[in-house]
Design a protein around this motif. Structure first.
Motif, PDB file in Angstrom:
ATOM      1  N   PRO A  41       0.858  -1.247  -0.031  1.00  0.00           N
ATOM      2  CA  PRO A  41       0.016  -0.034   0.007  1.00  0.00           C
ATOM      3  C   PRO A  41       0.931   1.294   0.145  1.00  0.00           C
ATOM      4  CG  PRO A  41      -0.093  -1.161   2.038  1.00  0.00           C
ATOM      5  CD  PRO A  41       0.771  -1.851   1.107  1.00  0.00           C
ATOM      6  N   ARG A  42       0.670   2.085  -0.756  1.00  0.00           N
ATOM      7  CA  ARG A  42       1.417   3.384  -1.015  1.00  0.00           C
ATOM      8  C   ARG A  42       0.604   4.660  -0.260  1.00  0.00           C
ATOM      9  NH1 ARG A  42       5.566   1.168  -2.066  1.00  0.00           N
ATOM     10  NH2 ARG A  42       5.993   0.095  -3.888  1.00  0.00           N
ATOM     11  N   GLU A  43      -0.339   4.864   0.089  1.00  0.00           N
ATOM     12  CA  GLU A  43      -1.056   5.870   0.492  1.00  0.00           C
ATOM     13  C   GLU A  43      -1.276   6.099   2.119  1.00  0.00           C
ATOM     14  OE1 GLU A  43      -1.754   8.624  -1.430  1.00  0.00           O
ATOM     15  OE2 GLU A  43      -0.802   7.253  -2.964  1.00  0.00           O
ATOM     16  N   VAL A  44      -0.571   4.949   2.514  1.00  0.00           N
ATOM     17  CA  VAL A  44      -0.666   4.826   4.375  1.00  0.00           C
ATOM     18  C   VAL A  44      -0.496   6.113   4.863  1.00  0.00           C
ATOM     19  CG1 VAL A  44      -0.080   3.826   6.212  1.00  0.00           C
ATOM     20  CG2 VAL A  44      -0.660   2.358   4.271  1.00  0.00           C
ATOM     21  N   GLY A  45       0.734   6.630   4.562  1.00  0.00           N
ATOM     22  CA  GLY A  45       1.427   7.927   5.128  1.00  0.00           C
ATOM     23  C   GLY A  45       0.197   9.066   4.826  1.00  0.00           C
ATOM     24  N   ALA A  46      -0.078   9.391   3.840  1.00  0.00           N
ATOM     25  CA  ALA A  46      -1.207  10.465   3.599  1.00  0.00           C
ATOM     26  C   ALA A  46      -2.270  10.097   4.458  1.00  0.00           C
ATOM     27  CB  ALA A  46      -1.453  10.540   2.301  1.00  0.00           C
ATOM     28  N   ILE A  47      -3.019   8.666   4.632  1.00  0.00           N
ATOM     29  CA  ILE A  47      -3.979   8.878   5.333  1.00  0.00           C
ATOM     30  C   ILE A  47      -3.754   8.972   6.732  1.00  0.00           C
ATOM     31  CG2 ILE A  47      -5.841   6.959   5.978  1.00  0.00           C
ATOM     32  CD1 ILE A  47      -5.221   5.827   3.233  1.00  0.00           C
ATOM     33  N   ALA A  48      -2.627   8.512   7.469  1.00  0.00           N
ATOM     34  CA  ALA A  48      -2.317   8.503   8.959  1.00  0.00           C
ATOM     35  C   ALA A  48      -2.198  10.111   9.073  1.00  0.00           C
ATOM     36  CB  ALA A  48      -1.184   7.779   9.021  1.00  0.00           C
ATOM     37  N   THR A  49      -1.258  10.941   8.106  1.00  0.00           N
ATOM     38  CA  THR A  49      -1.256  12.130   8.236  1.00  0.00           C
ATOM     39  C   THR A  49      -2.545  12.947   8.320  1.00  0.00           C
ATOM     40  OG1 THR A  49       0.727  12.098   7.198  1.00  0.00           O
ATOM     41  CG2 THR A  49      -0.390  14.423   7.088  1.00  0.00           C
ATOM     42  N   ARG A  50      -3.720  12.617   7.509  1.00  0.00           N
ATOM     43  CA  ARG A  50      -5.010  13.134   7.497  1.00  0.00           C
ATOM     44  C   ARG A  50      -5.610  13.145   9.112  1.00  0.00           C
ATOM     45  NH1 ARG A  50      -8.602   9.946   3.971  1.00  0.00           N
ATOM     46  NH2 ARG A  50      -9.339   8.924   5.547  1.00  0.00           N
ATOM     47  N   PHE A  51      -5.467  11.840   9.686  1.00  0.00           N
ATOM     48  CA  PHE A  51      -5.961  11.762  11.079  1.00  0.00           C
ATOM     49  C   PHE A  51      -5.093  12.622  11.967  1.00  0.00           C
ATOM     50  CE2 PHE A  51      -5.795   9.934  15.198  1.00  0.00           C
ATOM     51  CZ  PHE A  51      -7.285   9.943  15.655  1.00  0.00           C
ATOM     52  N   GLN A  52      -3.789  12.575  12.045  1.00  0.00           N
ATOM     53  CA  GLN A  52      -2.947  13.480  12.635  1.00  0.00           C
ATOM     54  C   GLN A  52      -3.303  14.916  12.603  1.00  0.00           C
ATOM     55  OE1 GLN A  52       1.334  13.007  11.823  1.00  0.00           O
ATOM     56  NE2 GLN A  52       1.760  14.251  13.519  1.00  0.00           N
ATOM     57  N   LEU A  53      -3.588  15.334  11.553  1.00  0.00           N
ATOM     58  CA  LEU A  53      -4.049  16.722  11.476  1.00  0.00           C
ATOM     59  C   LEU A  53      -5.429  17.051  11.836  1.00  0.00           C
ATOM     60  CD1 LEU A  53      -2.841  17.539   7.667  1.00  0.00           C
ATOM     61  CD2 LEU A  53      -1.808  18.267  10.002  1.00  0.00           C
TER      62      LEU A  53
END
Length: 182
Positions: free
Chosen positions: A146-158
């Motif tokens: 999976p390539r978009e995990v970092g962006a998804i985790a960042t969405r929650f973090q923000l």
């Protein structure tokens, strides 16, 4: 009208000063205690939200662990399966805590888990289907996973910024509108 005895007027003034000093000390202690508790609560909340972000990343990394297994022995498969079960249990625990803290953020967290799971599920199937890694070069997975995990985790973090400072006073519906429903 009765005349006050000499020195009698000084007694009420000294009592007033004494009461003011004691009261200000009590108020200062109360303010210190309340602000200390607020800092401790914010610190605990920060740690718990950091744990939620860590979980999202760990869930996204799970297919890589499967793919990088070095053998297909029952013990190896059992350990990887146990890791998956542990992650599922962590998700339930984290989601439960977030739900008690913020209706808005549990909605965002659930959306992030759903989005990561959509990426993780096919990657896990692919990882289990691949042979075990037997060389160091085999650990380099190139285009796998999976390539978009970092962006998804960042969405929650923000989104968690709405649980700190003045923003934490916003209603859930306002928060969800501002962050786009997670």
């Amino acid at each position: 009208m009765v005349a006050a005895a000499p020195g009698a007027a000084a007694t009420p003034a000294s009592v007033t000063v004494l009461v003011a000093v004691i009261t200000s000390g009590v108020v200062a202690a109360l303010i210190t205690t309340v602000s200390g508790n607020m800092r401790a609560n914010a610190s605990l909340r920060r740690d718990r939200y950091a744990e939620a972000v860590r979980y999202l990343v760990a869930w996204g990394e799970y297919p890589y662990r499967i793919r990088r297994r070095t053998d297909d022995e029952p013990a190896t498969r059992a350990a990887l399966a146990e890791r998956g079960h542990t992650l599922q249990e962590e998700r339930a625990q984290i989601a439960g805590w977030i739900a008690t803290d913020s209706r808005a953020l549990v909605t965002v967290f659930d959306g992030c888990v759903r989005d990561i799971s959509a990426l993780v599920a096919p990657a896990c199937v692919e990882a289990w289907s691949a042979p075990p890694v037997t060389t160091a070069a085999g650990m380099v997975l190139k285009d796998f996973g999976p390539r978009e995990v970092g962006a998804i985790a960042t969405r929650f973090q923000l989104a968690t910024r709405y649980r700190f400072g003045v923003r934490r006073l916003m209603w859930s519906s306002w928060v969800l509108r501002r962050i786009g429903r997670g």
